[in-house]
Design a protein around this motif. Structure first.
Motif, short mmCIF file in Angstrom:
data_model
loop_
_atom_site.label_atom_id
_atom_site.label_comp_id
_atom_site.label_asym_id
_atom_site.label_seq_id
_atom_site.Cartn_x
_atom_site.Cartn_y
_atom_site.Cartn_z
N LYS A 220 0.85 -1.18 0.00
CA LYS A 220 0.00 0.00 0.00
C LYS A 220 0.90 1.24 0.00
CE LYS A 220 -3.89 -2.11 2.29
NZ LYS A 220 -4.96 -1.96 3.26
N ASP A 221 0.56 2.17 -0.86
CA ASP A 221 1.43 3.33 -1.05
C ASP A 221 0.61 4.61 -0.93
OD1 ASP A 221 3.39 5.12 -1.92
OD2 ASP A 221 4.24 3.66 -3.33
N GLY A 222 0.88 5.39 0.08
CA GLY A 222 0.15 6.64 0.32
C GLY A 222 -0.35 6.77 1.75
N GLY A 224 1.07 7.17 4.65
CA GLY A 224 1.65 8.21 5.52
C GLY A 224 1.44 9.63 5.03
N ARG A 277 6.85 -2.08 6.85
CA ARG A 277 5.40 -2.26 6.99
C ARG A 277 5.03 -3.68 6.58
NH1 ARG A 277 1.86 2.04 7.61
NH2 ARG A 277 2.86 4.08 7.67
N VAL A 294 3.35 5.53 13.20
CA VAL A 294 4.70 5.01 12.95
C VAL A 294 5.56 5.41 14.16
CG1 VAL A 294 6.75 5.29 11.49
CG2 VAL A 294 4.46 5.16 10.44
N ARG A 326 2.40 12.80 -1.40
CA ARG A 326 2.74 11.96 -2.56
C ARG A 326 1.48 11.62 -3.35
NH1 ARG A 326 4.29 7.26 0.25
NH2 ARG A 326 3.35 8.33 2.03
N PHE A 348 7.05 8.80 -9.37
CA PHE A 348 6.90 9.41 -8.05
C PHE A 348 6.59 10.89 -8.25
CE2 PHE A 348 8.70 12.08 -4.78
CZ PHE A 348 8.28 11.50 -3.61
N ILE A 362 14.34 14.60 3.11
CA ILE A 362 13.81 13.22 3.12
C ILE A 362 14.55 12.39 2.09
CG2 ILE A 362 11.76 11.78 2.71
CD1 ILE A 362 10.02 14.16 3.63
N LEU A 366 16.89 8.97 2.35
CA LEU A 366 16.56 7.74 1.60
C LEU A 366 17.72 7.34 0.69
CD1 LEU A 366 12.84 8.47 0.57
CD2 LEU A 366 13.65 6.94 2.37
N LEU A 372 15.44 0.08 0.37
CA LEU A 372 14.71 -0.01 -0.90
C LEU A 372 15.62 0.25 -2.11
CD1 LEU A 372 11.81 -0.29 -2.13
CD2 LEU A 372 11.54 2.18 -1.83
N HIS A 378 16.69 5.63 -9.64
CA HIS A 378 16.04 6.86 -10.13
C HIS A 378 16.57 7.19 -11.52
CE1 HIS A 378 14.35 8.51 -6.14
NE2 HIS A 378 14.66 7.24 -5.98
C1 HEM Z 1 9.91 3.35 -6.25
C2 HEM Z 1 10.03 4.23 -5.30
C3 HEM Z 1 9.19 4.23 -4.06
C4 HEM Z 1 8.33 3.30 -3.57
C5 HEM Z 1 7.98 1.96 -4.19
C6 HEM Z 1 7.79 3.82 -2.34
C7 HEM Z 1 6.89 3.15 -1.55
C8 HEM Z 1 6.48 3.58 -0.30
C9 HEM Z 1 5.67 2.80 0.60
C10 HEM Z 1 5.12 1.43 0.33
C11 HEM Z 1 5.49 3.54 1.72
C12 HEM Z 1 4.75 3.11 2.99
C13 HEM Z 1 3.30 3.44 2.94
C14 HEM Z 1 3.04 4.92 2.94
O1 HEM Z 1 3.21 5.60 3.97
O2 HEM Z 1 2.66 5.42 1.90
C15 HEM Z 1 6.16 4.79 1.50
C16 HEM Z 1 6.19 5.85 2.40
C17 HEM Z 1 6.80 7.05 2.17
N1 HEM Z 1 7.62 7.37 1.11
FE1 HEM Z 1 8.02 6.18 -0.47
N2 HEM Z 1 8.33 5.05 -2.10
C18 HEM Z 1 9.19 5.34 -3.13
C19 HEM Z 1 9.95 6.46 -3.27
C20 HEM Z 1 9.93 7.54 -2.42
C21 HEM Z 1 10.69 8.73 -2.61
C22 HEM Z 1 11.62 9.03 -3.78
C23 HEM Z 1 10.39 9.54 -1.61
C24 HEM Z 1 11.02 10.91 -1.48
C25 HEM Z 1 11.05 11.77 -0.65
C26 HEM Z 1 9.44 8.85 -0.73
C27 HEM Z 1 8.87 9.35 0.40
C28 HEM Z 1 8.02 8.66 1.24
C29 HEM Z 1 7.41 9.23 2.44
C30 HEM Z 1 7.58 10.66 2.94
C31 HEM Z 1 6.67 8.21 3.03
C32 HEM Z 1 5.83 8.29 4.31
C33 HEM Z 1 6.67 8.02 5.51
C34 HEM Z 1 5.87 8.20 6.78
O3 HEM Z 1 5.78 9.33 7.26
O4 HEM Z 1 5.37 7.21 7.31
N3 HEM Z 1 9.19 7.62 -1.28
N4 HEM Z 1 6.77 4.80 0.28
#
Ligand code: HEM
Length: 402
Positions: A220-222, A224, A277, A294, A326, A348, A362, A366, A372, A378
């Motif tokens: 699930k993506d989104g 947070g 997660r 979290v 996001r 993204f 952030i 990462l 990951l 990228h």
């Molecule tokens: C292929 C690339 C990526 C994948 C598959 C991915 C996937 C995910 C997943 C599964 C989560 C956990 C669920 C959620 O909170 O939405 C997450 C959280 C998050 N991702 Fe990514 N993400 C990617 C790239 C990035 C990048 C480039 C950023 C850049 C800043 C980013 C920022 C975040 C943030 C801010 C959260 C929420 C963290 C929180 O506060 O709990 N992600 N992402």
């Protein structure tokens, strides 16, 4: 006239056909019947552009454009036309005049005829080059500059940059494509395509429970994300509140390839440790429910952190104070000819009121430590200032040119 009515009007056929006396001005004329209410309309006009805090639709068509004119009045002119056209398309209406000459190309390219509005949103942004080419550097926001390079970046020019962007989202992919195609056509000679990306999420039709969509790694993506229905959260994290950008926001786009074949050979425990997660529920490791808080310091009985410190969630979350919105979509673009594997991943897209204060810290965390990174790379990057919303009678970018 709504696009559905155009089809019906087309069926009027000879009754409405009027041949000009000279033979040079063949016109198909008909009286537009009152617009029937179209389903799935997201208003175009408002304090903010649609397509940012709007519920994500099923499909995205994204275009990054190069400005090929340095004449500000020409740019203003096409921004005015884009405004009117985008407003019409989001209402599910055909573009242009009801009466069309048989001697000219139609005003509307026609592939969305018969389709309803499909919740179309069209969101416009301008990149750093826009200000340079138009000699408007005094108006260029400090926030709007190319991103620094991050560890493991493998950016390619063909997926990067742009002076303008159009993000079209709709529940029908043909409606999204139609929007971008017609807008680019209107500005022909003044803009040129730099790169484009079609992308998707799960379809709402199949998603009866309205769950958070899953990315191509099955998570699930989104979850947070800050709450888009909260004005204060959006003011804190997304909307700019001063200067000509008031009501606008900054957009970061990264084309992230995901090595899905490698992921598919990875054990579930390792996958979960990578994101921090659980795959099934989306809950933080050690918690029950998707939206449980979290807590990066929570430990198991042996004193080990439940959410691994190098997991995507732990690093992206940090102390939880800096958030970005996001609104990403998955893409699948055939194969990577170098490796023979899928060229698939995530377009993204994030919105934030400050790139330097929110996205960059952030992404730095990462890029340096995220587990990951073993499974992603990228390939593309761009930044845009998403223009403030447009009031009826106004036009895109009005506050910038004022
Ligand atoms: C292929 C690339 C990526 C994948 C598959 C991915 C996937 C995910 C997943 C599964 C989560 C956990 C669920 C959620 O909170 O939405 C997450 C959280 C998050 N991702 Fe990514 N993400 C990617 C790239 C990035 C990048 C480039 C950023 C850049 C800043 C980013 C920022 C975040 C943030 C801010 C959260 C929420 C963290 C929180 O506060 O709990 N992600 N992402």
């Amino acid at each position: 006239m709504s696009r559905r009515n155009v089809l019906k009007a087309g069926g009027i056929g000879a009754a409405g056909l009027l041949i000009g006396a000279s033979g040079a001005g063949s016109l198909l004329t008909f009286t537009a019947s009152a617009d029937k209410s179209s389903t799935g309309i997201v208003p175009f006009y408002g304090s903010y552009q649609a397509g940012i805090t709007t519920d994500p639709q099923n499909h995205l068509y994204f275009a990054s454009l190069i400005l090929t004119t340095m004449d500000t009045s020409e740019v203003k002119q096409f921004l005015k036309e884009w405004t009117k056209t985008a407003a019409m398309m989001t209402e599910g209406k055909s573009i242009g005049k009801a009466a069309e000459s048989l001697l000219l190309p139609p005003d509307d390219t026609g592939e969305a005829s018969g389709l309803d509005a499909s919740n179309l949103t069209v969101t416009f942004g301008v990149g750093p080059g826009f200000f340079q080419k138009l000699n408007l550097t005094s108006k260029q926001p400090k926030e709007l500059k190319e991103l620094p390079s991050f560890s493991f970046d493998a950016l390619e020019e063909k997926w990067s940059g742009g002076d303008l962007c159009i993000q079209a989202c709709a529940d029908d992919p043909q409606v999204a494509f139609h929007a971008v195609r017609n807008l680019v056509r209107i500005a022909r000679g003044k803009v040129q395509l730099k790169w484009t990306q079609a992308a998707f999420q799960r379809t709402k039709q199949a998603d009866t429970k309205s769950e958070t969509p899953r990315n191509l790694f099955g998570f699930k993506d989104g979850t947070g994300n800050p709450d888009t229905s909260s004005h204060s959260a959006m003011n804190n994290h997304v909307w700019v509140q001063n200067g000509w950008m008031t009501g606008g926001t900054y957009m970061v786009v990264r084309r992230v390839q995901m090595f899905i074949e490698v992921w598919d050979r990875t054990a579930l425990g390792e996958q979960e440790a990578t994101f921090g997660r659980h795959r099934d529920t989306g809950a933080p490791i050690g918690s029950e429910n998707e939206f449980d808080p979290v807590d990066v310091n929570k430990k198991d009985v042996n004193g080990n952190k439940l959410i691994p410190a190098n997991s995507h969630t732990a690093l992206a979350h940090g102390d939880g104070k800096k958030k970005i919105l996001r609104r990403s979509y998955s893409y699948a673009d055939g194969l990577d000819t170098k490796t023979g594997s899928f060229d698939a991943g995530l377009l993204f897209i994030s919105f934030q009121k400050s790139i330097s204060d929110q996205f960059i810290p952030i992404q730095t965390r990462l890029a340096n430590n995220d587990k990951l990174n073993e499974y992603t790379i990228h390939r593309g990057s761009a930044v845009f200032a998403c223009l403030p919303g447009v009031k009826k009678g106004g036009y895109l970018g009005e506050t910038l040119f004022y």
